[in-house]
Design a protein around this motif. Sequence first.
Motif, short mmCIF file in Angstrom:
data_model
loop_
_atom_site.label_atom_id
_atom_site.label_comp_id
_atom_site.label_asym_id
_atom_site.label_seq_id
_atom_site.Cartn_x
_atom_site.Cartn_y
_atom_site.Cartn_z
N ALA A 87 0.81 -1.22 0.00
CA ALA A 87 0.00 0.00 0.00
C ALA A 87 0.84 1.27 0.00
O ALA A 87 0.33 2.36 0.21
N ARG A 89 2.27 2.99 -2.35
CA ARG A 89 1.98 3.99 -3.39
C ARG A 89 0.69 4.74 -3.09
O ARG A 89 0.53 5.88 -3.47
N ARG A 90 -0.23 4.10 -2.43
CA ARG A 90 -1.51 4.74 -2.11
C ARG A 90 -1.38 5.67 -0.92
O ARG A 90 -2.02 6.71 -0.85
#
Length: 113
Positions: A87, A89-90
């Motif tokens: 997660a 990159r989010r």
Amino acid sequence: MAARAMRYLQLQRLVPVPAAAARADHHVLRLREQLLLDSGRIFMLLGAVVLMYQLVIINPINNAAEHVFAAFLLWLLGVAFALLSLASRRFPELAAAGAAAATALRNYLLGGL
């Protein structure tokens, strides 16, 4: 003040980000992702090794519950770091905090391995 506002707008994708800055951000995100994944692997392996040592090598009848619990916590910490790498990159801010925590724990527990 204007620089902070421009950075905020770039993060919200309302203003185009220069290509060089986008490549640099992508490189930093990849490094954090790899650091979190490697730390996750190390802590999961360390937890499994401690658990197997406790259950197999030492007398299996007289297991110390605190060692088994510590091994389980190490394994869960590794799982958390590995999932955080997915997660990253989010949630880049959370990934940065996780990478800092992973680095500190690796330096403290494993001597920077």
